[in-house]
Motif scaffolding. Structure first.
Motif, PDB file in Angstrom:
ATOM      1  N   UNK A 274       0.863  -1.137   0.099  1.00 28.06           N
ATOM      2  CA  UNK A 274       0.081  -0.047  -0.134  1.00 28.06           C
ATOM      3  C   UNK A 274       0.829   1.074  -0.196  1.00 28.06           C
ATOM      4  N   UNK A 275       0.323   2.248  -0.476  1.00 29.45           N
ATOM      5  CA  UNK A 275       1.247   3.622  -0.509  1.00 29.45           C
ATOM      6  C   UNK A 275       0.302   4.802  -0.267  1.00 29.45           C
ATOM      7  N   UNK A 276       1.157   5.705   0.281  1.00 24.99           N
ATOM      8  CA  UNK A 276       0.533   7.231   0.529  1.00 24.99           C
ATOM      9  C   UNK A 276       1.219   7.913  -0.505  1.00 24.99           C
ATOM     10  N   UNK A 277       0.508   9.317  -0.842  1.00 30.25           N
ATOM     11  CA  UNK A 277       0.820   9.942  -1.770  1.00 30.25           C
ATOM     12  C   UNK A 277       1.363  11.419  -1.158  1.00 30.25           C
ATOM     13  N   UNK A 278       2.716  11.611  -1.435  1.00 31.82           N
ATOM     14  CA  UNK A 278       3.217  12.963  -0.773  1.00 31.82           C
ATOM     15  C   UNK A 278       3.293  14.140  -1.927  1.00 31.82           C
ATOM     16  N   UNK A 279       2.706  15.188  -1.367  1.00 31.96           N
ATOM     17  CA  UNK A 279       2.589  16.500  -2.175  1.00 31.96           C
ATOM     18  C   UNK A 279       4.239  16.722  -2.736  1.00 31.96           C
ATOM     19  N   UNK A 280       4.485  16.875  -4.057  1.00 28.84           N
ATOM     20  CA  UNK A 280       5.713  17.036  -4.655  1.00 28.84           C
ATOM     21  C   UNK A 280       6.321  18.297  -4.193  1.00 28.84           C
ATOM     22  N   UNK A 281       5.553  19.424  -3.867  1.00 31.99           N
ATOM     23  CA  UNK A 281       6.114  20.625  -3.606  1.00 31.99           C
ATOM     24  C   UNK A 281       6.343  20.492  -1.974  1.00 31.99           C
ATOM     25  N   UNK A 282       6.150  19.545  -1.121  1.00 28.23           N
ATOM     26  CA  UNK A 282       6.687  19.560   0.097  1.00 28.23           C
ATOM     27  C   UNK A 282       7.999  19.001   0.240  1.00 28.23           C
ATOM     28  N   UNK A 283       8.394  18.341  -0.899  1.00 25.99           N
ATOM     29  CA  UNK A 283      10.004  17.830  -0.808  1.00 25.99           C
ATOM     30  C   UNK A 283      10.829  18.921  -1.133  1.00 25.99           C
ATOM     31  N   UNK A 284      12.000  18.847  -0.406  1.00 28.28           N
ATOM     32  CA  UNK A 284      13.039  20.166  -0.188  1.00 28.28           C
ATOM     33  C   UNK A 284      14.267  19.413   0.537  1.00 28.28           C
ATOM     34  N   UNK A 285      15.576  19.950   0.361  1.00 30.61           N
ATOM     35  CA  UNK A 285      16.607  19.793   0.969  1.00 30.61           C
ATOM     36  C   UNK A 285      16.634  20.082   2.342  1.00 30.61           C
ATOM     37  N   UNK A 325      22.151  24.954  -1.430  1.00 30.63           N
ATOM     38  CA  UNK A 325      21.945  23.598  -1.254  1.00 30.63           C
ATOM     39  C   UNK A 325      21.987  22.668  -2.495  1.00 30.63           C
ATOM     40  N   UNK A 326      21.560  23.223  -3.669  1.00 38.82           N
ATOM     41  CA  UNK A 326      21.783  22.279  -4.763  1.00 38.82           C
ATOM     42  C   UNK A 326      22.878  21.899  -5.123  1.00 38.82           C
ATOM     43  N   UNK A 327      23.834  22.527  -4.577  1.00 37.66           N
ATOM     44  CA  UNK A 327      25.408  22.089  -5.252  1.00 37.66           C
ATOM     45  C   UNK A 327      25.650  20.910  -4.306  1.00 37.66           C
ATOM     46  N   UNK A 328      26.585  19.920  -4.702  1.00 35.57           N
ATOM     47  CA  UNK A 328      27.168  19.065  -3.926  1.00 35.57           C
ATOM     48  C   UNK A 328      25.983  17.966  -3.792  1.00 35.57           C
ATOM     49  N   UNK A 329      26.253  17.374  -2.289  1.00 33.40           N
ATOM     50  CA  UNK A 329      25.295  16.203  -2.092  1.00 33.40           C
ATOM     51  C   UNK A 329      24.774  16.910  -0.801  1.00 33.40           C
ATOM     52  N   UNK A 330      23.554  16.423  -0.688  1.00 31.79           N
ATOM     53  CA  UNK A 330      22.497  17.052   0.486  1.00 31.79           C
ATOM     54  C   UNK A 330      21.434  15.995   0.785  1.00 31.79           C
ATOM     55  N   UNK A 331      21.077  15.809   2.062  1.00 34.88           N
ATOM     56  CA  UNK A 331      19.811  15.056   2.320  1.00 34.88           C
ATOM     57  C   UNK A 331      18.462  15.790   2.064  1.00 34.88           C
ATOM     58  N   UNK A 332      17.321  14.955   1.634  1.00 34.55           N
ATOM     59  CA  UNK A 332      16.155  15.595   1.392  1.00 34.55           C
ATOM     60  C   UNK A 332      15.264  15.048   2.653  1.00 34.55           C
ATOM     61  N   UNK A 333      14.305  15.798   2.659  1.00 39.19           N
ATOM     62  CA  UNK A 333      13.209  15.481   3.818  1.00 39.19           C
ATOM     63  C   UNK A 333      12.391  13.994   3.455  1.00 39.19           C
ATOM     64  N   UNK A 334      12.245  13.816   2.044  1.00 39.17           N
ATOM     65  CA  UNK A 334      11.655  12.760   1.623  1.00 39.17           C
ATOM     66  C   UNK A 334      12.661  11.580   1.749  1.00 39.17           C
ATOM     67  N   UNK A 335      14.008  11.642   1.573  1.00 43.43           N
ATOM     68  CA  UNK A 335      14.777  10.647   1.584  1.00 43.43           C
ATOM     69  C   UNK A 335      15.204  10.021   3.070  1.00 43.43           C
ATOM     70  N   UNK A 336      15.138  11.242   3.925  1.00 45.52           N
ATOM     71  CA  UNK A 336      14.998  10.716   5.350  1.00 45.52           C
ATOM     72  C   UNK A 336      13.736  10.237   5.912  1.00 45.52           C
ATOM     73  N   UNK A 337      12.768  10.804   5.378  1.00 46.73           N
ATOM     74  CA  UNK A 337      11.476  10.091   5.806  1.00 46.73           C
ATOM     75  C   UNK A 337      11.450   8.589   5.193  1.00 46.73           C
ATOM     76  N   UNK A 338      11.866   8.487   4.252  1.00 49.04           N
ATOM     77  CA  UNK A 338      11.852   6.992   3.564  1.00 49.04           C
ATOM     78  C   UNK A 338      12.646   6.031   4.318  1.00 49.04           C
ATOM     79  N   UNK A 339      13.813   6.587   4.907  1.00 50.74           N
ATOM     80  CA  UNK A 339      14.754   5.729   5.647  1.00 50.74           C
ATOM     81  C   UNK A 339      14.238   5.631   6.924  1.00 50.74           C
ATOM     82  N   UNK A 340      13.522   6.668   7.397  1.00 52.16           N
ATOM     83  CA  UNK A 340      12.855   6.385   8.879  1.00 52.16           C
ATOM     84  C   UNK A 340      11.760   5.348   8.806  1.00 52.16           C
TER      85      UNK A 340
END
Length: 421
Positions: A274-285, A325-340
């Motif tokens: 099952x999945x949930x839908x995340x608003x794309x404009x809420x994803x950020x570094x 933030x766009x330069x180099x490597x950075x964590x995103x809130x969605x990526x961190x949430x997925x790991x959580x």
């Protein structure tokens, strides 16, 4: 045997003639006396053999461990057999009693012959019913479509019995009758089309192990969603979870698609997908100063610290300007949430960790980014499974806001505002 019966039924007429009765009166009186004697003897033969057979079966039942003999008694096999012996006695006696009445001899002889054929069929049917109940009590055969095979054998026997009855009534040889039936086989095939299709289907279902009694199946075409309780020649009965019963033509199981949940029930877990839908404009570094708050989340603290060192090392080695933030490597809130969520699932006591466990991102849609959970519940029982799945998604939905993410949902339709002219 024939001479003995002649002595039993031939004494009355000469005696009455000797006493001076007329020929007609003596003949009819002798007939009445012989019928009475036949009835009394048949009754006592029936009672005697019934007592003998029941006694023998009771002794056998006590001395054997198998339940088959008990099932023979409960299905009235002994009673039918005890009827057969006096009927055979009557069948042999009728030609002697009605020797002078050719027409009635033929009529009663045929009636008794027909009843004997039917009685033999009932005896065989009772034996098959006992065999069916016996096999269903054996674990090896309990989930097999025994009813289908019994019905096929009985159909064949009834066809043979009907042929024998017609042969008895019209005095036609069975070979000639079967030849005639062969000539009209097309009509027979048309009449028994559903039976033949059901028979073929039940064999394929059994041989390919597509269905067993007790299997949970879903067949949307017939509104079936429940456990199989009976597999017969023509139909399959399904007890739905709302306690209604759905009857499915056996042939439909091989001509249409259905879902059998046996594999899931025998596996080590039941899938949750099952999945949930995340608003794309809420994803950020995530900014560096925000990491201190996320480190407080215990199950991902180690991951954040390790990832932070790795990112800083990479950016330093490559002289990355981290002001943007766009330069180099950075964590995103969605990526961190997925790991959580992944860590949360790995620590959930209700999931099987030896099977697939994934929290993944699917193709973005117009409604947002689907974040799918693909895991297997240890408990496969429906209500417990639903509880585990609801528990997981309760936590997922409640956790979204901690990562500054938003779930997609359609805007509520409020009442319209009336604007006067």
């Amino acid at each position: 045997m024939h001479k003995l019966l002649e002595k039993v039924f031939s004494w009355c007429y000469p005696l009455l003639r000797k006493w001076g009765f007329g020929e007609t009166i003596a003949a009819y009186s002798s007939l009445i006396v012989n019928i009475f004697i036949l009835s009394v003897l048949s009754y006592f033969i029936y009672r005697f053999f019934r007592l003998v057979l029941i006694t023998i079966m009771a002794i056998v039942a006590r001395k054997t461990k198998t339940k088959f003999d008990d099932l023979l008694i409960s299905n009235k096999t002994v009673m039918y057999i005890s009827h057969l012996i006096p009927l055979l006695f009557i069948y042999k006696s009728v030609p002697i009693i009605l020797k002078q009445y050719n027409y009635w001899e033929g009529v009663f002889g045929k009636l008794v012959g027909i009843y004997i054929i039917l009685l033999i069929l009932w005896i065989i049917r009772s034996i098959f019913n006992a065999l069916k109940e016996y096999l269903k009590g054996i674990t090896k055969f309990s989930d097999k479509p025994i009813d289908s095979y019994i019905q096929v054998f009985m159909i064949i026997l009834w066809i043979m019995g009907i042929a024998a009855i017609f042969s008895e009534i019209f005095e036609i040889r069975i070979e000639s009758l079967l030849t005639t039936l062969g000539a009209i086989s097309a009509i027979i095939l048309l009449i028994f089309k559903d039976t033949i299709l059901g028979f073929v289907a039940s064999i394929q279902v059994s041989v390919n192990d597509m269905l067993r009694i007790g299997d949970w199946i879903t067949m949307d075409k017939f509104g079936a969603d429940g456990d199989v309780i009976e597999i017969s020649l023509a139909t399959v009965k399904v007890r739905n979870f709302d306690n209604t019963t759905t009857t499915i033509p056996t042939y439909s199981l091989i001509s249409d698609s259905f879902k059998n949940w046996r594999g899931m029930q025998k596996s080590d877990g039941r899938r949750i997908k099952r999945h949930v839908l995340i608003k794309s404009n809420s994803v950020r570094f995530i900014k560096d100063e925000e990491l201190d708050n996320f480190i407080k989340i215990q199950i991902i603290k180690e991951h954040i610290e390790k990832k932070k060192i790795e990112i800083e090392k990479y950016n330093s080695q490559n002289n990355i300007d981290t002001d943007l933030s766009l330069n180099g490597r950075n964590m995103t809130n969605l990526g961190l949430f997925r790991k959580y969520i992944t860590k949360y699932l790995e620590n959930h006591a209700g999931l099987n960790k030896n099977m697939t466990l994934i929290c993944r991102q699917l193709q973005p849609t117009a409604q947002g980014i689907p974040l799918e959970i693909y895991v297997f519940s240890k408990d496969k029982k429906w209500e417990n499974y639903e509880y585990i799945m609801s528990d997981i998604f309760d936590h997922v939905i409640a956790s979204v806001t901690f990562f500054d993410l938003e779930l997609f949902e359609l805007p509520s339709q409020g009442r319209g505002v009336f604007i006067p002219d």
